[in-house]
Design an enzyme around this catalytic site. Sequence first.
Site, PDB file in Angstrom:
ATOM      1  N   GLY A  61       3.149   3.212  13.903  1.00  0.00           N
ATOM      2  CA  GLY A  61       3.967   2.012  14.173  1.00  0.00           C
ATOM      3  C   GLY A  61       3.526   1.346  15.465  1.00  0.00           C
ATOM      4  O   GLY A  61       3.385   0.128  15.547  1.00  0.00           O
ATOM      5  N   GLY A 115       6.850   4.717   8.575  1.00  0.00           N
ATOM      6  CA  GLY A 115       5.963   5.852   8.793  1.00  0.00           C
ATOM      7  C   GLY A 115       6.144   6.406  10.189  1.00  0.00           C
ATOM      8  O   GLY A 115       7.221   6.274  10.786  1.00  0.00           O
ATOM      9  N   SER A 116       5.082   6.965  10.726  1.00  0.00           N
ATOM     10  CA  SER A 116       5.203   7.657  12.009  1.00  0.00           C
ATOM     11  C   SER A 116       5.245   6.659  13.170  1.00  0.00           C
ATOM     12  O   SER A 116       4.731   5.548  13.082  1.00  0.00           O
ATOM     13  CB  SER A 116       4.021   8.603  12.189  1.00  0.00           C
ATOM     14  OG  SER A 116       2.818   7.858  12.167  1.00  0.00           O
ATOM     15  N   THR A 117       5.843   7.103  14.264  1.00  0.00           N
ATOM     16  CA  THR A 117       5.958   6.240  15.445  1.00  0.00           C
ATOM     17  C   THR A 117       4.579   5.902  16.004  1.00  0.00           C
ATOM     18  O   THR A 117       4.344   4.773  16.443  1.00  0.00           O
ATOM     19  CB  THR A 117       6.856   6.920  16.496  1.00  0.00           C
ATOM     20  OG1 THR A 117       8.167   7.020  15.936  1.00  0.00           O
ATOM     21  CG2 THR A 117       6.931   6.138  17.788  1.00  0.00           C
ATOM     22  N   CYS A 162      13.066  10.765   7.544  1.00  0.00           N
ATOM     23  CA  CYS A 162      13.020  10.219   8.893  1.00  0.00           C
ATOM     24  C   CYS A 162      14.355  10.388   9.611  1.00  0.00           C
ATOM     25  O   CYS A 162      14.405  10.559  10.811  1.00  0.00           O
ATOM     26  CB  CYS A 162      12.608   8.756   8.858  1.00  0.00           C
ATOM     27  SG  CYS A 162      13.504   7.814   7.649  1.00  0.00           S
ATOM     28  N   GLU A 173       9.556  15.243  16.405  1.00  0.00           N
ATOM     29  CA  GLU A 173       9.941  15.192  14.990  1.00  0.00           C
ATOM     30  C   GLU A 173       9.062  16.188  14.216  1.00  0.00           C
ATOM     31  O   GLU A 173       7.842  16.038  14.171  1.00  0.00           O
ATOM     32  CB  GLU A 173       9.714  13.775  14.455  1.00  0.00           C
ATOM     33  CG  GLU A 173      10.133  13.614  13.008  1.00  0.00           C
ATOM     34  CD  GLU A 173       9.875  12.220  12.466  1.00  0.00           C
ATOM     35  OE1 GLU A 173       8.807  11.659  12.748  1.00  0.00           O
ATOM     36  OE2 GLU A 173      10.759  11.704  11.754  1.00  0.00           O
ATOM     37  N   GLU A 181      10.032   0.888  10.582  1.00  0.00           N
ATOM     38  CA  GLU A 181      10.995   1.980  10.406  1.00  0.00           C
ATOM     39  C   GLU A 181      10.235   3.250  10.726  1.00  0.00           C
ATOM     40  O   GLU A 181       9.364   3.669   9.957  1.00  0.00           O
ATOM     41  CB  GLU A 181      11.475   2.051   8.950  1.00  0.00           C
ATOM     42  CG  GLU A 181      12.113   0.784   8.431  1.00  0.00           C
ATOM     43  CD  GLU A 181      13.502   0.573   8.972  1.00  0.00           C
ATOM     44  OE1 GLU A 181      14.104   1.531   9.483  1.00  0.00           O
ATOM     45  OE2 GLU A 181      13.984  -0.568   8.892  1.00  0.00           O
ATOM     46  N   LYS A 215       0.851  -1.191   0.000  1.00  0.00           N
ATOM     47  CA  LYS A 215       0.000   0.000   0.000  1.00  0.00           C
ATOM     48  C   LYS A 215       0.887   1.242   0.000  1.00  0.00           C
ATOM     49  O   LYS A 215       1.589   1.511   0.961  1.00  0.00           O
ATOM     50  CB  LYS A 215      -0.891   0.033   1.235  1.00  0.00           C
ATOM     51  CG  LYS A 215      -1.717   1.320   1.263  1.00  0.00           C
ATOM     52  CD  LYS A 215      -2.294   1.590   2.625  1.00  0.00           C
ATOM     53  CE  LYS A 215      -2.405   3.068   2.997  1.00  0.00           C
ATOM     54  NZ  LYS A 215      -2.256   4.077   2.003  1.00  0.00           N
TER      55      LYS A 215
HETATM   56  P1  NDP Z   1       1.708   7.773   8.679  1.00  0.00           P
HETATM   57  O1  NDP Z   1       2.548   6.982   9.590  1.00  0.00           O
HETATM   58  O2  NDP Z   1       0.318   8.074   9.084  1.00  0.00           O
HETATM   59  O3  NDP Z   1       1.615   7.055   7.240  1.00  0.00           O
HETATM   60  C1  NDP Z   1       2.533   6.151   6.720  1.00  0.00           C
HETATM   61  C2  NDP Z   1       1.813   5.051   5.941  1.00  0.00           C
HETATM   62  O4  NDP Z   1       1.004   4.283   6.836  1.00  0.00           O
HETATM   63  C3  NDP Z   1       0.851   5.569   4.890  1.00  0.00           C
HETATM   64  O5  NDP Z   1       0.819   4.649   3.827  1.00  0.00           O
HETATM   65  C4  NDP Z   1      -0.459   5.585   5.627  1.00  0.00           C
HETATM   66  O6  NDP Z   1      -1.566   5.563   4.745  1.00  0.00           O
HETATM   67  C5  NDP Z   1      -0.353   4.313   6.417  1.00  0.00           C
HETATM   68  N1  NDP Z   1      -1.165   4.269   7.637  1.00  0.00           N
HETATM   69  C6  NDP Z   1      -1.567   5.297   8.424  1.00  0.00           C
HETATM   70  N2  NDP Z   1      -2.290   4.846   9.465  1.00  0.00           N
HETATM   71  C7  NDP Z   1      -2.332   3.501   9.351  1.00  0.00           C
HETATM   72  C8  NDP Z   1      -2.927   2.460  10.133  1.00  0.00           C
HETATM   73  N3  NDP Z   1      -3.580   2.718  11.255  1.00  0.00           N
HETATM   74  N4  NDP Z   1      -2.777   1.195   9.718  1.00  0.00           N
HETATM   75  C9  NDP Z   1      -2.092   0.915   8.598  1.00  0.00           C
HETATM   76  N5  NDP Z   1      -1.520   1.844   7.820  1.00  0.00           N
HETATM   77  C10 NDP Z   1      -1.626   3.129   8.187  1.00  0.00           C
HETATM   78  O7  NDP Z   1       2.458   9.092   8.346  1.00  0.00           O
HETATM   79  P2  NDP Z   1       1.790  10.441   7.830  1.00  0.00           P
HETATM   80  O8  NDP Z   1       1.821  10.384   6.386  1.00  0.00           O
HETATM   81  O9  NDP Z   1       0.487  10.719   8.458  1.00  0.00           O
HETATM   82  O10 NDP Z   1       2.807  11.501   8.423  1.00  0.00           O
HETATM   83  C11 NDP Z   1       2.659  11.940   9.766  1.00  0.00           C
HETATM   84  C12 NDP Z   1       4.007  12.063  10.431  1.00  0.00           C
HETATM   85  O11 NDP Z   1       4.659  10.817  10.393  1.00  0.00           O
HETATM   86  C13 NDP Z   1       4.970  12.981   9.729  1.00  0.00           C
HETATM   87  O12 NDP Z   1       4.777  14.301  10.102  1.00  0.00           O
HETATM   88  C14 NDP Z   1       6.273  12.454  10.201  1.00  0.00           C
HETATM   89  O13 NDP Z   1       6.569  12.969  11.456  1.00  0.00           O
HETATM   90  C15 NDP Z   1       6.048  10.984  10.309  1.00  0.00           C
HETATM   91  N6  NDP Z   1       6.524  10.226   9.138  1.00  0.00           N
HETATM   92  C16 NDP Z   1       7.674   9.540   9.262  1.00  0.00           C
HETATM   93  C17 NDP Z   1       8.173   8.850   8.188  1.00  0.00           C
HETATM   94  C18 NDP Z   1       9.424   8.094   8.278  1.00  0.00           C
HETATM   95  O14 NDP Z   1       9.976   7.742   7.250  1.00  0.00           O
HETATM   96  N7  NDP Z   1       9.895   7.778   9.438  1.00  0.00           N
HETATM   97  C19 NDP Z   1       7.519   8.862   6.902  1.00  0.00           C
HETATM   98  C20 NDP Z   1       6.281   9.570   6.880  1.00  0.00           C
HETATM   99  C21 NDP Z   1       5.826  10.230   7.968  1.00  0.00           C
HETATM  100  P3  NDP Z   1      -2.198   6.921   4.205  1.00  0.00           P
HETATM  101  O15 NDP Z   1      -1.164   7.573   3.376  1.00  0.00           O
HETATM  102  O16 NDP Z   1      -3.347   6.436   3.408  1.00  0.00           O
HETATM  103  O17 NDP Z   1      -2.597   7.750   5.389  1.00  0.00           O
END
Ligand code: NDP
Length: 818
Positions: free
Chosen positions: A249, A244-246, A300, A397, A266, A191
């Site tokens: 995670g 993605g976000s903590t 990140c 962050e 990650e 996804k």
């Molecule tokens: P998210 O962690 O929400 O999103 C990352 C991925 O996870 C996206 O594909 C998202 O889908 C999906 N996702 C979100 N919620 C769920 C869930 N409950 N179950 C399964 N999958 C899920 O990051 P955001 O895009 O909202 O960014 C928010 C903050 O996260 C940023 O400001 C930053 O601080 C941090 N971040 C960190 C990253 C890293 O590489 N460490 C990368 C991106 C963000 P969808 O896009 O459809 O919401």
Amino acid sequence: MSVKEIFETMEYGPAPEAAAPGLAWIQERTPFNLFINNQWVKPASGQYIDSINPATGKRLAQVAAATSADVDAAVAAARAAFETWSKAPGHVRARYIYAIARHIQKHARLLAVLESLDNGKPIRETRDIDIPLVARHFYYHAGWAQLMESELPGYQSVGVVGQIIPWNFPLLMLAWKIAPALAMGNTVVLKPARYTSLTALKFAEIVQEIGLPPGVVNILTGEASQVGEALVQHPGINKIAFTGSTDVGRSIRRATAGSGKKLSLELGGKSPFIVFDDADLDSVVEGVVDAIWFNQGQVCCAGSRLLVQENIADRLIEKLRERMEHLRIGDPLDKAVDIGAIVSPGQLKEIQRLVNTGVEEGAVMWQPSWACPTEGYFFPPTLFTNVSPATTIAQVEIFGPVLVSMTFRTPAEAVELANNTRYGLAASVWSENINLALDVAPKLKAGTVWINCTNLFDATSGFGGYRESGFGREGGKEGLYEYVRPKWETLEAPAKEFHIAGESASTNGSKPAVSADEDREFEGGEQLLDGYTPMLPAIDRTPKMFIGGKQTRPDSGYSRDVYDPQGQVIGQVGEGNRKDIRNAVEAAHAAGGWAAGTTHNRAQILYYIAENLSVREDEFARRIVQQTGRSYADAAAEVQAAISRLFSYAAWADKYEGAVHRPPLRGVALAMPEAIGVIGMACPEEYPLLGFVSLVAPAIAMGNTIVVIPSQVAPLSATDCYQVLETSDLPAGVVNIVTGDRDLLSQVLAEHDDVDAMWYFGPAEGCKRVELASAGNMKRTWVSYGHPRDWMDTVQGEGEEFLREATQVKNVWVPYGE
Ligand code: NDP
């Protein structure tokens, strides 16, 4: 503008990359459907969502909004494909993955343009960094597919992998996830982030183009609440890989707890960028530009905390402001642009909110004099000084182009400030004194350390975090283990009773202290003394807790009875509670110097423990018989196996080494397995001594300090070990033992914020509780899911799997040359 004027101002002119090929590609296909089983399939919901160009705020395309019915179809396709893909010879998989790499290169420019349009990042970055790294990742993993059979002989594919990726490096994150998964024989359902799906859809076309078997790669666009959550919960998925976000995670950790799904996370970071006073400041300034303004700071591992030695701080800040004044922000497709657009209005708002908080908290904010474009979502590079380490902007962050700076005086202070974060993803150290830099690197709690460089990535070198930055690595050989599992896991479960032949009690031909084939039952109490049996009661033995090298009474003041298989009480152990665990964790932290000692020293101590155990072989065998009712020969074999296991880890202590990678730059990356820190562990019920030794020995061999909960029904073998440990030169606090209710104590350990990892070998219910409780500080867990393991078997009971669980790899990048 005349030539003379150009020379006078030296202004850049526009150097636009043509958007037309990318836009035409989109126009021909929008609205995009889902990619399942190599077919383009309409979403079951019939719904589509907009994909916006962040540089203009206008709609670029529409992509399908998948729902759980589509997830079911994709997982079914991936399951069916797994049957053949996982059995295909490595060479066959290597050919396909190689073809993907080739086709990424053939479409490199289109992919770069699409990525800039969709994400807002400058074309300079997508063209020169993202897409070349994507190709490199597939090439590198084609190699691992080829070598899997010879290099990972004891391992098999995991199954169907659900992969969820963020928007900041859309195609690169896809590559980091799909390449190793396919190489190791898994099939995937991926996804993309809802804001950035286009390059993943172009990738799906490449999958068709090269003729990858249907179902091996499936791509579902849509919303987190529909697709993401359904993937995480789907029973047909064997592993989740998430970036993605903590916070998300943590929710995934909770949602998968107890399901038996493998998990790698990650997550976020707040990485320090440490500058010592002898650093080359002009290089430092360019380093900072790469650290925090690369990809608009939406990275990140962005070096978002600038830690500068106090005596050069003013000079560096002045140089930085000068450089910031010359950064160019604007159309991401302009090749002369340094900073592009922020991915979404929501993200832009969040950055602004945190910047306002910084100002309210008293920090001094500075931004260049020029203005951002008014169309689209742009935020200027921002520098905070006068920041105190506990404030929001120093801890949270921001995920935007915002740098916070702080000062330090000594290297020790720099390390302390650097580690003053809940994250641990990356760090960057700048000094012309390589001795200082290499001394500081291992002290930083971070998965990657860059010396005099920053934000370098390569497929050879694993990437991943410590602490709340998640667990697992992507890239390098270490990254492969996220996509495999031991072959023995699918073998028949071992019989409950292990009947070891008499001769197995004697290893290496040495004579056991007590004849193994004697096979006699232990009779307690009556001891022959000079040929005369006195009517004396046995002297009472009181096993206590073992904390900080001392035998201590339980805080509760209660004891619990230990029974033999006939239900007779054979002793009492302390009833440990929360306070005992807290004391044990404190003692384990205080013994943290254990990791800094030499591996030679750790090996010597493990040999010494084995030696002291062997002196008391008979006593330990009898204790096992007493607690378990097994035959003496069987028990003696367990003691022998424990001694042999201690020898194995003494041997490994100075041989489980890292690697020196040669990424494509002038320099090396040193991959160093490091201790995780404090590990909590709950031992298996069976094999009271061997189960205990099998967990303790690898953990301490690798430099961890531990808090162990011995077998609940048969704890006396572990408590008998106190004297062995005390006489073996093991420093106080390295091994701490707390007896009592295993599940209650495990819960406390799993919830404890100062425990870095938790191992649990017990029933499935307990495993689930441990995984759930660990989400607090995102500690790494290793649990058995209630599957029995044959501890007597050297394949299942010892070896690299244990060493890997006891370590995490830090990659230290050291460039060289003038
Ligand atoms: P998210 O962690 O929400 O999103 C990352 C991925 O996870 C996206 O594909 C998202 O889908 C999906 N996702 C979100 N919620 C769920 C869930 N409950 N179950 C399964 N999958 C899920 O990051 P955001 O895009 O909202 O960014 C928010 C903050 O996260 C940023 O400001 C930053 O601080 C941090 N971040 C960190 C990253 C890293 O590489 N460490 C990368 C991106 C963000 P969808 O896009 O459809 O919401």
